[in-house]
Design a protein around this motif. Sequence first.
Motif, mmCIF file in Angstrom:
data_model
loop_
_atom_site.group_PDB
_atom_site.id
_atom_site.type_symbol
_atom_site.label_atom_id
_atom_site.label_comp_id
_atom_site.label_asym_id
_atom_site.label_seq_id
_atom_site.Cartn_x
_atom_site.Cartn_y
_atom_site.Cartn_z
ATOM 1 N N ASN A 552 33.451 17.419 94.454
ATOM 2 C CA ASN A 552 33.101 17.116 95.758
ATOM 3 C C ASN A 552 32.401 16.070 95.950
ATOM 4 O O ASN A 552 32.077 15.600 97.115
ATOM 5 C CB ASN A 552 32.213 18.414 96.031
ATOM 6 C CG ASN A 552 33.212 19.672 96.582
ATOM 7 O OD1 ASN A 552 33.926 19.525 97.345
ATOM 8 N ND2 ASN A 552 33.072 20.764 95.715
ATOM 9 N N ASN A 556 38.505 11.919 99.281
ATOM 10 C CA ASN A 556 39.817 12.049 99.141
ATOM 11 C C ASN A 556 40.706 11.034 98.481
ATOM 12 O O ASN A 556 41.673 11.111 97.571
ATOM 13 C CB ASN A 556 40.637 12.467 100.358
ATOM 14 C CG ASN A 556 40.250 13.810 100.928
ATOM 15 O OD1 ASN A 556 39.417 14.462 100.273
ATOM 16 N ND2 ASN A 556 40.890 14.367 102.097
ATOM 17 N N ASP A 576 37.539 24.362 97.244
ATOM 18 C CA ASP A 576 38.060 23.296 96.420
ATOM 19 C C ASP A 576 39.550 23.433 96.000
ATOM 20 O O ASP A 576 40.199 22.496 96.109
ATOM 21 C CB ASP A 576 37.297 23.326 94.909
ATOM 22 C CG ASP A 576 35.849 23.061 94.827
ATOM 23 O OD1 ASP A 576 35.298 22.399 95.926
ATOM 24 O OD2 ASP A 576 35.120 23.769 94.000
ATOM 25 N N ARG A 579 41.195 22.334 99.339
ATOM 26 C CA ARG A 579 41.070 20.795 99.421
ATOM 27 C C ARG A 579 42.224 20.159 98.430
ATOM 28 O O ARG A 579 42.920 18.957 98.797
ATOM 29 C CB ARG A 579 39.749 20.319 99.148
ATOM 30 C CG ARG A 579 39.381 18.776 99.348
ATOM 31 C CD ARG A 579 38.261 18.372 98.968
ATOM 32 N NE ARG A 579 38.060 17.011 99.268
ATOM 33 C CZ ARG A 579 37.113 16.223 98.424
ATOM 34 N NH1 ARG A 579 36.325 16.984 97.568
ATOM 35 N NH2 ARG A 579 37.139 14.838 98.641
ATOM 36 N N LYS A 582 45.453 20.523 99.992
ATOM 37 C CA LYS A 582 45.875 19.412 101.007
ATOM 38 C C LYS A 582 46.055 17.972 100.665
ATOM 39 O O LYS A 582 47.134 17.153 100.714
ATOM 40 C CB LYS A 582 44.699 19.134 102.115
ATOM 41 C CG LYS A 582 45.126 18.479 103.153
ATOM 42 C CD LYS A 582 43.777 18.661 104.031
ATOM 43 C CE LYS A 582 43.934 17.973 105.349
ATOM 44 N NZ LYS A 582 42.747 17.765 106.312
#
Length: 861
Positions: A552, A556, A576, A579, A582
């Motif tokens: 984290n 990205n 997590d 994310r 994605k």
Amino acid sequence: MEFNGLTDAEVIEAREKYGGNNIEAKNENHFFKLFIESFGDPIIKILLIALAVKVVFLFREFDWFETLGIFIAIFLASFISSISEYGSGKAFNKLLEKNSEIYTRVRRNNKIANILVDDLVVGDIVMLSAGEAVSADGIIVKGEVTVDESSLTGESYEVSKKAVNNQATEKNKLYKGSIVYSKECIMKITHVGNNTLYGNVAKELGEQNPESPLKLRLRHLAKVISKMGYIAAVLVFFSYLLSVIVISNDFEIKAILTTLNTPILIIDYVIYGLTLAVTIIIVSVPEGLPMMVALVLSTNMKKLLKDNVLVRKLVGIETAGSLNLLLTDKTGTLTKGELSVLGVCDYYGRIFNNEIELMKYPKYLNIISKSININNSSEIVDSKIIGGNTTDQALKKFITSYEKEEIITKEPFDSNLKYSSATTKENFYIRGASEVILPNCKYYLDKNNKKELLTNPLDIEKMISKYTQKGMRVIMLAYNDKPNDHELIFIGIVIIQDEIRDDAYDGVKLIQDAGIKVILVTGDALDTSLVVGKSLKILNNNEIALTSNEFNNLNNDEIKVILPKLKIIARAKPIDKSRLVKIAQELNLVVGMTGDGVNDAPALKKADVGFSMGSGTEVAKEASDIVILDDNIKSISNAILFGRTIFKNIRKFIIFQLTVNICAMTLSIIGPFIGISTPVTVMQMLWINMIMDTLAGLAFAYEGSSVEFMKEKPKDKNVPIINNYMYGEIILTGFYSALLCLLFLKIPLFKDIIRYDVNNNYFMTAFFALFIFIGIFNAFNARTKARNLFYNLTQNKVFLIIFCLVSLIQIYLIYHGGNIFRTYGLTIKELFLVIVIAFSVIPFDLARKTYLIKKNNKEYL
């Protein structure tokens, strides 16, 4: 408040009065309904038009046989497609019923029992906790929960519900189909089965599954091929008229004009030309494709079920074959999921392997037993531990006896918070991840069970590291004897072992060999994750393992850069996973995700293929595409293999069908120009069509899988149905087959070998046999890219049976087809010659395959 539950007599009475909890399907497709609907199919409409044309002109031409033949063809096409759809639908529903057996905890006869949800009755007292589905309508009589009612309301936010003086209001009503997201409650059932809100909705609306992307792509392909068929039909129509009006009159203007001025003759030509055009459309329109897809999916779904894989959504199994990234959990998927407590360690590092060893220190045993059992969501029913998660059950098994305390509040384990807790009148108990609990510990228990000031927590961290580096899980226990005080007292750590599955090594290797990258995303500590990752060769040298916090701290774009080397995320939170899914999808990767908890649902839904575990929560199963019934990664590799197999089987069928299509259309278009107006009659075409669509569809649907498929790179999910390899085989073999037929018709040598008669009846019988046997041999060519045509053939006995049956029927038709099929028998020598000529398509295609192998062509089916 005590809840004794219903007695056995009261259960029987309630069931007789209010009915059971199963919902009767009102939208089931009955066979007759499907049969009637099949007449709306475009191909059936074309056949009906052909039948109408025949009936109109029947009385003048007395063409009884062909008219009857078209009628039989319509009936058979409708009957076979209807019975296939009806049968596969029935089979699929049975599979779902068999594998949707959900149990729930109830109080009956003043005891807790584990029963099937279908056995619930009005008045039952049901215990619900996070992750469980609400199985009937009722009211909360104790406790508080948050639920997801999106299956009923369409709204995805969570709704809070709690007990309100045992009266029914919206604040305490729970509805069948809802999912408990957090906390626990006791519910009293008020409505069951069709009388629930869910049941009433189900009666009005039948759940219709949307068409999968593959089926849509096939439907599009069918339209394109159909257009080609319509163009071919127009060409055949005009080429036939050109043949009978111009070529037959040797291009003499006078003779042509005479023909044109003979209306009856022209009408006959036009009608026959239209009949030929309709026949071409019948052959070229691949109406068997949708049925074949249904057959392939249903047969492979049955096979998958034997391998502990339940396909909930067809899109899941289709997409599984295209996966190139799999995010997998550890517990139960890579490991056995059979958690066993090895022991409890105190502050000094002493390990107590069982309850007997702890008995030497009764005060310490008392606090440990209460910490383990009070802060626990599982229960012992009839000597069996039910409810809670696997950790709850393992702890309950380690120590079963404890001194009870009145529980005021309870927080079940939350994978975001990484702990569970329980507050009683006397104490506050907490257990979970050491990094969450240890910073809040101010004291520890000494050898005499006295509270001492914790001055060096680093000693505890070293002790934890000692076990996690061996691949063991560590859970910290703490409490507070002043429930409102936030300063915790360290009790000890519980060491839990979960061995790696024996077949996890093969499962991971199979997936990696298939070109699929595996990332271990687990809630366990980094040390534990590293041991498992290295053992299974998920993590190798120079590859990256991160904790959730480290993950984290990256944005990205930074994650996209390291993603090719990222192999482990430890102490991962559900967010997590979402994310990471994605980010991977933004890189055009096809992502698979495994999960079993409530909080895994968003990531499972977001992934291209969601794999939920059979032992997981109903929320996870509802969000997933595929349920892995044995929680085993080897089963995931089977799902990927079958996903690839399905796509390959459909491609094999398309090669076979289009090869025959090209041959038939080429013959029909060129035939009239070389003096062969009707090389194949309408009835013969209908028989060819039945072989191409229905029977071939059945044969290719049962093609088996091969481990070799797992050595190929993943295909893009938008890859065209027909690739260059397929184009090569379809065009080359299709035109070679057509050339073979044309040469047979025109070279005098063949006419000399076949017996002569004025109407060429024997010769045209031989030609019909040639066409069919070319198709049969081409089926063997289409089913494998290997030069060995018998490769894996024993796996598909249906293929052998069907094409042996087709051969036998064809031989019967040669001798007994008569005027209906324009067949009048062949001598053994003539039949042998025809089969030898037809067989030449096999060496021709072997030459093509050999050329591609020498060229090192990597594009196969």
